[in-house]
Every structure is written in structure tokens, then in C-alpha cells.
Write a protein that holds these residues in place. Structure first.
Motif: not given
Length: 119
Positions: A72, A76, A79-80
Motif C-alpha cells: 500500500s 501510494i 501514484e505520488q
């Protein structure tokens, strides 16, 4: 020194973790995924002691939670890095999921897209 090397160097400079961390995360994921094999075996083959069985089940649960949490965080981070300033545009959002037995799927008509914009 070509364009591919330059793109790779640019992507790595935006990453938050070292390349070694990603390698260790992949190895941990492989090992953690193998723990499910223990759940396929009768627990009595591993141990007859109820305390050891409880500890084993607790350990397998902790490993699975750690594995999912790690991925996870990596998701994240990806995606950042890949979309920090881009804001992915969603062209439509379904009104609701298709229920069992329904003949038609309810969704937003193509001529009325739901656009997500900055406030």
C-alpha cells in the motif's frame, strides 16, 4: 547516456526509497506469499501444542498485514511520483453497480460526462 537512461535517472531521482529497498520489498513479498501454504496443511502436522498453533496463526496474520501495508505504501508512493501534478481525469463515474438479475447497466450517458476539476 541515451534518452532511456535519462528518463530512468529522472524517475529514480523522484523516488522516495532506495533501489535496494524495492528489491528487499519484492523478496519479502515472495516469502510472505509463501506463508499461505502453511494454511493448506493440517495444523496438527506442524504442532500438537495449542499455544504454538496460536502463535503460528498470529505470525502468519502479522506477516500478511505487513505485506499488504508495504505494498500500500509503495502504491501510494508510485501514484505520488507518477501523477503528483497531473491529476488524472475521470471521464465518467457509474451511478451504481449492476445488480444481479438486472437487464441493463445504469451508467452516466456518454453525452454527459462527469468531469473532475480543481476547486
Amino acid at each position: 547516456s541515451g534518452p532511456a537512461t535519462q528518463l530512468l535517472a529522472e524517475a529514480q531521482s523522484r523516488r522516495h526509497f532506495t533501489p535496494r529497498f524495492y528489491l528487499l520489498a519484492a523478496l519479502f513479498d515472495i516469502l510472505a506469499r509463501l506463508t499461505w501454504v502453511l494454511t493448506l496443511m493440517p495444523i496438527n502436522l506442524i504442532s500438537d501444542d495449542i499455544v504454538q498453533r496460536a502463535c503460528l496463526e498470529t505470525f502468519m496474520t502479522i506477516v500478511e498485514i505487513a505485506r499488504r501495508s508495504l505494498w500500500s505504501v509503495l502504491r501510494i508512493e508510485y501514484e505520488q511520483v507518477s501523477n503528483a501534478s497531473g491529476y488524472r481525469a475521470l471521464l465518467w463515474v457509474p451511478l451504481r453497480m449492476k445488480a444481479a438479475g438486472e437487464e441493463t447497466e445504469l451508467q452516466r450517458p456518454a453525452h454527459e460526462p462527469l468531469l473532475i476539476t480543481d476547486p
